[in-house]
Design an enzyme around this catalytic site. Structure first.
Site, PDB file in Angstrom:
ATOM      1  N   HIS A  46      51.042  43.527 -10.156  1.00 25.47           N
ATOM      2  CA  HIS A  46      52.505  43.593  -9.955  1.00 25.47           C
ATOM      3  C   HIS A  46      53.292  42.670 -10.636  1.00 25.47           C
ATOM      4  O   HIS A  46      52.724  41.346 -10.612  1.00 25.47           O
ATOM      5  CB  HIS A  46      52.747  43.741  -8.563  1.00 25.47           C
ATOM      6  N   ASP A  81      56.278  41.598  -9.850  1.00 28.31           N
ATOM      7  CA  ASP A  81      57.208  40.889  -9.185  1.00 28.31           C
ATOM      8  C   ASP A  81      56.662  39.599  -8.443  1.00 28.31           C
ATOM      9  O   ASP A  81      55.609  39.679  -8.560  1.00 28.31           O
ATOM     10  CB  ASP A  81      58.093  41.732  -8.001  1.00 28.31           C
ATOM     11  N   ASP A 115      50.141  34.869  -8.145  1.00 29.96           N
ATOM     12  CA  ASP A 115      50.245  36.193  -7.512  1.00 29.96           C
ATOM     13  C   ASP A 115      51.515  36.665  -8.223  1.00 29.96           C
ATOM     14  O   ASP A 115      52.919  36.335  -7.699  1.00 29.96           O
ATOM     15  CB  ASP A 115      50.342  35.765  -5.982  1.00 29.96           C
ATOM     16  N   GLU A 145      56.376  44.835  -5.348  1.00 31.15           N
ATOM     17  CA  GLU A 145      55.134  44.784  -4.415  1.00 31.15           C
ATOM     18  C   GLU A 145      55.384  43.942  -3.206  1.00 31.15           C
ATOM     19  O   GLU A 145      55.315  44.210  -1.986  1.00 31.15           O
ATOM     20  CB  GLU A 145      53.865  44.391  -5.339  1.00 31.15           C
ATOM     21  N   GLU A 146      55.925  42.893  -3.357  1.00 34.98           N
ATOM     22  CA  GLU A 146      56.261  41.788  -2.462  1.00 34.98           C
ATOM     23  C   GLU A 146      57.230  42.526  -1.484  1.00 34.98           C
ATOM     24  O   GLU A 146      58.224  43.000  -1.817  1.00 34.98           O
ATOM     25  CB  GLU A 146      56.768  40.567  -2.831  1.00 34.98           C
ATOM     26  N   ASP A 169      44.776  41.234  -7.363  1.00 39.76           N
ATOM     27  CA  ASP A 169      45.744  40.950  -6.551  1.00 39.76           C
ATOM     28  C   ASP A 169      45.429  40.532  -5.221  1.00 39.76           C
ATOM     29  O   ASP A 169      45.871  41.130  -4.190  1.00 39.76           O
ATOM     30  CB  ASP A 169      46.953  42.126  -6.758  1.00 39.76           C
ATOM     31  N   HIS A 202      52.425  32.283  -1.948  1.00 41.21           N
ATOM     32  CA  HIS A 202      53.618  32.674  -1.398  1.00 41.21           C
ATOM     33  C   HIS A 202      53.862  30.923  -0.866  1.00 41.21           C
ATOM     34  O   HIS A 202      54.568  30.924   0.308  1.00 41.21           O
ATOM     35  CB  HIS A 202      53.450  33.576   0.010  1.00 41.21           C
TER      36      HIS A 202
HETATM   37 ZN   LIG Z   1      50.315  39.903  -4.991  1.00 44.76          ZN
END
Ligand SMILES: [Zn+2]
Length: 372
Positions: free
Chosen positions: A77, A79, A107, A140-141, A164, A345
């Site tokens: 992904h 984003d 990520d 995706e997030e 991912d 994150h």
């Molecule tokens: Zn991810």
């Protein structure tokens, strides 16, 4: 560091420094499309961006290959979560980090560059490639929105591989839960709390009784549940006439998911009934789950590739959903690879260069390359 590792690392550093977020992937898509074209892919962008209110669509690339066997879907992904703008990556003692004020965006930039570099190396080495489809998704997030909006009827892949997940490279996620999201509205009756409370029906109290009766948290080894949002009331002198709750349930077993969902609905309904309130609920399947046995072709292909890349192979399940859930739901058997990053994150996110290198080698062996 080999020249190929240096090139991979340089591309990683280049892409993490491109500002990008969910529904604002335009600069990342603009950087990736020419890279895919340079590898011989025909590239298009779907209209998922318009559908979900973003400035770029999912990037979909195709390359017909001479090798027999299944057409492979490779996904990552574009984003990232916040704070993910103006990332200043550093490499110290073989580990890539941000400057501590932002995430690193390994990520999922690690997934993007692993795919690009794995294909690039295979082409340099004259590997007879299978037919490939690459999808770089948006948003995706926070909800797998790009994958959900992707028209999979345009894809012909027989199996999908998503780059991912946390866990060392060699981790293969072969099962993930289904998730239901729930919203409840409890309607009571407003009244002055001091003058005539008898006329009121306290929606807040009734909703609280419903939640208190629920089994939440870890239900069993395969099932979890949560109420995460509870909103009610506006002033202490008004009996609240309305409470809104949001929650979720997840399970690897669809029957257990239904059972837990029904339980949560029943708790609120019976509390509402006992208190003379109304309860309305909305339940949506956020994404379907998946579970593959070891002899499934998608698992066999992944394990063979990981062994050929000399990785320690671990098959495991996850409690989280990803784009792979969505593409499984669209009929492409798909699983997820660990990328070796840690503390995702968060501003402590890091990625060892050695893991980045292993992930590119995994793509390389997955599409038919043989390590020297
Ligand atoms: Zn991810």
């Amino acid at each position: 560091m080999t020249e190929r590792t240096q090139r991979l690392l340089a591309e990683f550093l280049e892409l993490v420094q491109i500002n990008c977020s969910s529904r604002a992937e335009r600069p990342m898509a603009d950087a990736l499309i020419p890279k895919l074209q340079a590898l011989g892919f025909s590239v298009e962008e779907d209209n998922a961006g318009q559908t979900i209110g973003g400035n770029a669509g999912n990037v979909i690339a195709r390359l017909a290959g001479p090798a027999p066997g299944p057409t492979l879907l490779l996904c990552a992904h574009m984003d990232r979560v916040t704070p993910g703008q103006n990332i200043q990556p550093t490499v110290v003692d073989g580990v890539i980090r941000s400057d501590g004020t932002t995430i690193l965006a390994a990520d999922d930039v690690s997934g993007l560059v692993a795919i690009l570099e794995g294909v690039r190396r295979a082409q340099e080495d004259g590997v007879q490639l299978p037919s490939l489809e690459v999808v770089f998704t948006i948003a995706e997030e926070g909800g797998l929105f790009g994958a959900k909006a992707c028209d999979a009827s345009q894809l012909h892949a027989d199996m999908g591989f998503f780059f991912d997940s946390n866990g060392p490279v060699g981790t293969i996620i072969v099962q993930a839960p289904s998730q239901n999201s729930m919203e409840f509205v409890v309607e009571g009756r407003a009244a002055h709390a001091g003058v005539n409370p008898e006329a009121g029906i306290n929606a807040l109290q009734i909703a609280a009784q419903g939640v208190a009766a629920m089994k939440l948290g870890r239900i069993d080894a395969e099932t979890t549940a949560n109420i995460g949002v509870f909103q009610a009331g506006s002033a202490t002198n008004i009996v609240p006439d309305r409470a809104t709750l949001k929650g979720e349930a997840r399970s690897l077993d669809p029957e257990k998911l239904e059972k837990q969902t029904d339980h949560m609905v029943a708790c609120l309904r019976s509390a509402a009934q006992a208190g003379g309130a109304l309860c309305q609920e909305t339940v949506n399947l956020s994404y379907p789950g998946y579970r593959f046995e070891e002899d499934h072709p998608v698992v066999q292909r992944a394990v063979q590739a990981a062994k050929a890349a000399r990785l320690d192979v671990t098959l495991k399940g996850t409690g989280g959903g990803s784009d792979a859930n969505v593409f499984n739901g669209k009929g492409i058997p798909s699983l997820v690879f660990g990328m070796g990053y840690t503390d995702v994150h968060s501003t402590k996110e890091s990625l060892p260069v050695a893991e980045l290198e292993r992930s590119a080698q995994l793509v390389y062996t997955l599409i038919g390359g043989t390590l020297q």
